[in-house]
Design a protein around this motif. Structure first.
Motif, short mmCIF file in Angstrom:
data_model
loop_
_atom_site.label_atom_id
_atom_site.label_comp_id
_atom_site.label_asym_id
_atom_site.label_seq_id
_atom_site.Cartn_x
_atom_site.Cartn_y
_atom_site.Cartn_z
N SER A 182 0.82 -1.21 0.00
CA SER A 182 0.00 0.00 0.00
C SER A 182 0.85 1.26 0.00
CB SER A 182 -0.94 0.01 1.21
OG SER A 182 -0.21 0.02 2.41
N LEU A 183 2.01 1.21 0.66
CA LEU A 183 2.91 2.37 0.62
C LEU A 183 3.37 2.64 -0.80
CD1 LEU A 183 5.11 1.80 3.81
CD2 LEU A 183 3.32 3.51 3.50
N ALA A 184 3.70 1.55 -1.52
CA ALA A 184 4.13 1.69 -2.92
C ALA A 184 2.99 2.25 -3.77
CB ALA A 184 4.60 0.35 -3.46
N ALA A 185 1.78 1.71 -3.58
CA ALA A 185 0.62 2.17 -4.37
C ALA A 185 0.27 3.61 -4.05
CB ALA A 185 -0.57 1.26 -4.11
N VAL A 229 -13.43 3.08 2.64
CA VAL A 229 -12.79 3.65 3.83
C VAL A 229 -13.44 3.10 5.09
CG1 VAL A 229 -12.30 5.78 5.09
CG2 VAL A 229 -12.14 5.74 2.60
N ILE A 230 -14.77 3.07 5.10
CA ILE A 230 -15.49 2.57 6.28
C ILE A 230 -15.16 1.09 6.52
CG2 ILE A 230 -17.78 2.08 7.22
CD1 ILE A 230 -18.76 4.60 5.69
N ASN A 249 -3.64 -1.52 4.91
CA ASN A 249 -3.20 -1.37 3.52
C ASN A 249 -4.26 -0.65 2.69
OD1 ASN A 249 -0.53 -2.76 2.55
ND2 ASN A 249 -1.33 -4.09 4.15
N GLY A 250 -5.50 -1.04 2.86
CA GLY A 250 -6.59 -0.39 2.12
C GLY A 250 -6.75 1.07 2.50
#
Length: 323
Positions: A182-185, A229-230, A249-250
């Motif tokens: 997720s950091l990369a995305a 998000v929720i 991650n999401g």
């Protein structure tokens, strides 16, 4: 006759493009505290010269630049893959400009290609070095954590803080490895959006084609995205660590989207109030370096779905004003 005949004017453009790319690269490497801000714009000269010179000659700029970077780092390293990804982003974005698709499709396509190419490159790098993907990533994260600690010591971070970080290093490494996707995305998404905006002023002033994406500070995320998000937020409350990490991650990716929307709202009001450029730069810098302001911008973007801070007619398309 060579397959790629290059006249003197073209050679000058290529040399200028390579020089600009390597200058930004040097600033990113030699200024460790704020260097990441310079690295954000490594795609820009690649994008510009791909648009100016075309695909065949434009690709010479990133190829020569990556060759020089490899010499600096002493061969192919994980850092080289990072800088190659940034240059690929600029090249692919210029390709997408020519297709004249929507801004969402442009960003998603660029991010997908860059992340996919990065993953393939890292896997191949691991195979050549006979190292598994997890081991390769784990070693890279551990090395950078140690370098960060040395940097903290060098800039005068209190020793008790250094000791606390050192004591938690294994735990930090464990979490970082698992949220790296997720950091990369998220970082790719942010860099792509930043260069999309920065490219407009440069390309229009130089008479190069730039798609009509409309007023980018009017952009807003699709309303159903808030359910993501929720859902991810609820997953972070589950006791199971694997599920919590999926939720984290999401959230990192989705909150980046809402940060982009929040920055658009901030830019909208800066423009509406006609703030001088110097004041805008100072305020944007405060947002970049102050976590509290960063969170406020994310919240503004998130709650815009209900409040509609800009009072926009979502069905109306407005072109950007002249750069």
């Amino acid at each position: 006759m060579t397959p790629w005949p290059i006249h003197s004017g073209l050679s000058k453009d290529i040399a200028t493009g390579v020089t600009a790319t390597l200058t930004i690269f040097s600033l990113a490497v030699l200024m460790p505290v704020v260097g990441f801000l310079f690295s954000l714009f490594i795609p820009l000269p690649v994008l510009f010269y791909r648009a100016k010179l075309g695909r065949r000659h434009g690709m010479i700029v990133p190829l020569v630049s990556i060759a020089v970077m490899s010499l600096v780092f002493g061969g192919l390293t994980m850092d080289i893959f990072f800088f190659f990804g940034l240059m690929l982003l600029g090249f692919v974005m210029s390709e997408m400009f020519e297709k004249e698709v929507s801004v969402e499709m442009t960003i998603l396509s660029v991010c997908g290609i860059v992340l996919g190419a990065g993953l393939v490159g890292i896997v191949l790098f691991g195979m050549v070095n006979q190292t598994g993907l997890y081991t390769l990533v784990s070693t890279y994260v551990a090395t950078n954590l140690k370098l960060s600690l040395e940097l903290y010591k060098g800039i005068g971070i209190p020793q008790e803080t250094i000791d606390a970080i050192t004591a938690s290093l294994d735990r930090i490494q464990y979490v970082l490895i698992r949220i790296l996707p997720s950091l990369a995305a998220a970082s790719t998404l942010f860099v792509a959006w930043t260069n999309l905006i920065a490219a407009r002023a440069i390309m229009t002033r130089r008479g190069l084609f730039y798609p009509d994406f409309g007023r980018l500070n009017h952009w807003r995320a699709p309303d159903p995205l808030v359910w993501g998000v929720i859902g991810c937020g609820l997953m972070t409350l589950v006791p199971n660590m694997d599920i919590r990490l999926i939720g984290i991650n999401g959230l990192l990716v989705l909150l980046t989207v809402y940060f982009i929307q929040g920055i658009g709202i901030v830019s909208f009001y800066f423009e509406k109030k006609k703030l001088p450029r110097t004041i805008r730069v100072v305020l944007y810098t405060m947002i970049a370096f102050q976590q509290l302001f960063l969170l406020v911008v994310i919240c503004i973007g998130l709650f815009d779905m209900w409040i509609n801070f800009r009072k926009l007619d979502t069905h109306k398309h407005e072109p950007d004003p002249p750069a």
